[in-house]
Design an enzyme around this catalytic site. Structure first.
Site, short mmCIF file in Angstrom:
data_model
loop_
_atom_site.label_atom_id
_atom_site.label_comp_id
_atom_site.label_asym_id
_atom_site.label_seq_id
_atom_site.Cartn_x
_atom_site.Cartn_y
_atom_site.Cartn_z
N CYS A 60 0.87 -1.36 0.11
CA CYS A 60 -0.07 0.02 0.12
C CYS A 60 0.73 1.36 0.19
CB CYS A 60 -0.79 -0.01 1.37
SG CYS A 60 -2.11 -1.46 1.15
N1 NAD Z 1 -3.12 -6.09 1.91
C1 NAD Z 1 -3.31 -4.95 2.53
O1 NAD Z 1 -3.08 -4.78 3.68
C2 NAD Z 1 -4.29 -3.99 2.06
C3 NAD Z 1 -4.83 -3.20 2.84
C4 NAD Z 1 -5.58 -1.94 2.27
C5 NAD Z 1 -6.13 -2.15 0.90
N2 NAD Z 1 -5.46 -2.92 -0.10
C6 NAD Z 1 -5.84 -3.01 -1.35
O2 NAD Z 1 -6.79 -4.11 -1.67
C7 NAD Z 1 -6.71 -4.67 -3.00
C8 NAD Z 1 -6.40 -6.17 -2.78
O3 NAD Z 1 -4.82 -6.25 -2.23
P1 NAD Z 1 -4.50 -7.72 -1.62
O4 NAD Z 1 -3.30 -7.34 -0.65
O5 NAD Z 1 -5.75 -8.44 -1.12
O6 NAD Z 1 -3.92 -8.38 -3.01
P2 NAD Z 1 -3.74 -9.87 -3.00
O7 NAD Z 1 -2.67 -10.22 -4.06
O8 NAD Z 1 -3.33 -10.65 -1.66
O9 NAD Z 1 -5.10 -10.46 -3.40
C9 NAD Z 1 -5.67 -10.42 -4.56
C10 NAD Z 1 -6.20 -11.63 -5.00
O10 NAD Z 1 -6.91 -11.32 -6.36
C11 NAD Z 1 -6.83 -12.41 -7.24
N3 NAD Z 1 -7.17 -12.04 -8.68
C12 NAD Z 1 -6.45 -11.47 -9.71
N4 NAD Z 1 -7.16 -11.07 -10.72
C13 NAD Z 1 -8.45 -11.53 -10.29
C14 NAD Z 1 -9.43 -11.64 -11.15
N5 NAD Z 1 -9.78 -10.90 -12.42
N6 NAD Z 1 -10.69 -12.12 -10.62
C15 NAD Z 1 -10.53 -12.76 -9.37
N7 NAD Z 1 -9.52 -12.58 -8.59
C16 NAD Z 1 -8.35 -12.13 -8.94
C17 NAD Z 1 -5.42 -12.92 -6.90
O11 NAD Z 1 -5.33 -14.13 -7.29
C18 NAD Z 1 -5.28 -12.73 -5.57
O12 NAD Z 1 -5.66 -13.87 -4.87
C19 NAD Z 1 -5.57 -3.82 -3.53
O13 NAD Z 1 -6.14 -2.67 -4.10
C20 NAD Z 1 -4.83 -3.21 -2.26
O14 NAD Z 1 -4.13 -2.14 -2.63
C21 NAD Z 1 -4.76 -3.89 0.47
#
Ligand code: NAD
Length: 453
Positions: A284
């Site tokens: 992030c």
């Molecule tokens: N990790 C954090 O702490 C956090 C905190 C706040 C916000 N975010 C935001 O949340 C969002 C997700 O982050 P994350 O950390 O969970 O990412 P991540 O990579 O852990 O998870 C994303 C998931 O989406 C899947 N994916 C990708 N393309 C896809 C599709 N077309 N259809 C279905 N699934 C698909 C991936 O395989 C993966 O499992 C991002 O925008 C991130 O900036 C993350």
């Protein structure tokens, strides 16, 4: 007064959704079962609502179906519990979007090589949803993004179907505030921002999130909610940069930044502590601010605070290595080349296994390039996964810590202060400890060996 049939039918859809919430019949779909999507899923299931998790990573879907976790701080048992409720299923088949009432999009939003928003995951998911879109569907984006994504990019894709937002389907944005590894705040205890451009949509989405969080904070538009999320992360990024800059200045003046922060934070108003470190990491803070930078350019504006913070934070790995080189020179009259260094902590923050954007990776790579004989120890990261930015680190393994091994290093560089590391052993057996996290604060013996960086 004559009633408007269009409004009546929207009200009917709203009432239908609210009734489904009440009777726990509302079917939730979560697209993207990662760090954000999985805990969110668990929260809805815990609230008694049926959830289907969608992910295009077949391995994750298989693991979920076999009650196995792929996130370090979520135990296998938690997935087994999820499956036992019979309220949870997971699949890679996106045609299932038609069978759920709500779709929460939690897919990645990284930066491209040129540091521009990579919206490909969001676009792909929205396109898959549009193939299954039906009247009454509620779509919420949770991924972090620039203001205008939901009401522009996503709405445009969904409306190619001929269905109209606010009339046929509802659309909103609700940013995730997940802080992995934080024992004090969970999804359910962290207030949730919800934005939508139409009031009925907002009412519905607020009611949905009220099922899982103690406090929902509605705002007047998707763009406001998107800007709120970016503001929170820009605030962190800029303040970390400020404290990192102050660290380098106070160091020259022989003042300990850690002592300064401890003292400053006793002020009960107008101050909030941020801590220095070897740079910034995670999915992030190093990325999200640049979503605004990119969007601001469209308005002919520059984001000077963000750029400066990025510059200062990016310089930290080099600063830390410089401190390490100075310490080696002072103690052994030798440089980095040929020195035996242990880097302690590869994850971007304490007590998690996440190495995304971790400054430790860059530090490790620079040390290798400069000829140091470098190893790392991280109880959460047994082996460095394949990372396209760091091919030379691929497959490197964490070494075990024993007194015999510790004695062989010229210096230990602490980049991440995991709780389960035995820092007193570092103090006892290593000749130099360069500490970027104040991990050695409790160890009073061997103070002369410790260099804060
Ligand atoms: N990790 C954090 O702490 C956090 C905190 C706040 C916000 N975010 C935001 O949340 C969002 C997700 O982050 P994350 O950390 O969970 O990412 P991540 O990579 O852990 O998870 C994303 C998931 O989406 C899947 N994916 C990708 N393309 C896809 C599709 N077309 N259809 C279905 N699934 C698909 C991936 O395989 C993966 O499992 C991002 O925008 C991130 O900036 C993350």
């Amino acid at each position: 007064m004559q009633s408007n049939p269009k409004n009546d039918s929207v009200q009917n859809v709203k009432n239908e959704i609210l009734n489904k919430i009440k009777s726990k019949q509302l079917k939730i779909g979560v697209a993207g079962m990662g760090y954000v999507g999985l805990p969110l899923t668990m929260a809805f299931v815990q609230a008694g609502l049926p959830v289907c998790g969608f992910d295009n990573d077949a391995i994750k879907v298989k693991m979920l179906n076999e009650s196995k976790s792929y996130i370090d701080y979520i135990p296998d048992q938690a997935i087994a519990n999820l499956n036992e409720t019979k309220l949870f299923s997971s699949t890679g088949d996106f045609s299932g979007f038609k069978d759920v009432d709500v779709i929460l999009m939690c897919v990645p939003t990284p930066l491209t090589k040129n540091r521009e928003p990579d919206m490909s995951y969001v676009v792909k998911t929205a396109e898959e949803i549009s193939k299954q879109l039906r009247p009454g569907h509620v779509i919420v984006l949770e991924s972090t993004t620039y203001p205008g994504t939901t009401a522009g990019l996503i709405k445009d894709i969904l409306e190619t179907t001929g269905y109209v937002e606010g009339r046929d389907f509802f659309l909103g944005y609700s940013p995730e505030r997940e802080d992995p590894g934080n024992a004090h705040f969970k999804v359910t205890s962290t207030p949730k921002i919800v934005g939508a451009d139409d009031p009925i949509g907002l009412e519905i989405i607020v009611a949905i999130y009220e099922q899982i969080v103690e406090k929902v904070v509605p705002v007047s538009s998707c763009a406001t909610a998107e800007a709120t999320k970016l503001t929170e992360n820009i605030f962190r990024c800029v303040n970390i940069a400020l404290i990192n800059e102050l660290k380098t200045i106070y160091d020259r003046m022989n003042i300990d930044i850690w002592e300064v922060v401890e003292a400053a934070k006793t002020k009960p108003f107008g101050y909030m502590p941020f801590y220095p470190g070897p740079g910034i990491g995670g999915h992030c803070i190093p990325i999200d601010p640049f979503y605004l930078t990119w969007k601001a350019r469209e308005f002919g504006l520059s984001t000077r605070f963000i750029e400066l913070a990025g510059e200062i934070n990016h310089h930290m790995p080099v600063y830390v290595i410089q401190k390490l080189a100075e310490a080696l020179d002072q103690k052994f009259s030798k440089g980095l080349r040929g020195s035996k260094i242990l880097l302690s902590g590869l994850a971007y923050k304490k007590n998690v296994d996440d190495v995304r954007e971790s400054p430790s990776l860059e530090i490790l790579e620079i040390l290798k390039t400069r000829g140091a004989d470098v190893s790392f120890h991280d109880p959460f990261v047994p082996v460095i996964p394949k990372l396209h930015e760091f091919p030379t680190l691929d497959g490197m393994k964490s070494v075990d810590i024993t007194p015999e091994r510790l004695k062989t290093f010229d210096a230990i560089l602490i980049c991440t202060d995991h709780d389960q590391v035995d820092y007193s052993a570092y103090a006892k057996y290593a000749p130099i400890i360069v500490d970027t996290r104040n991990a050695m604060k409790a160890i009073t013996a061997h103070e002369a060996k410790i260099v804060k960086a």
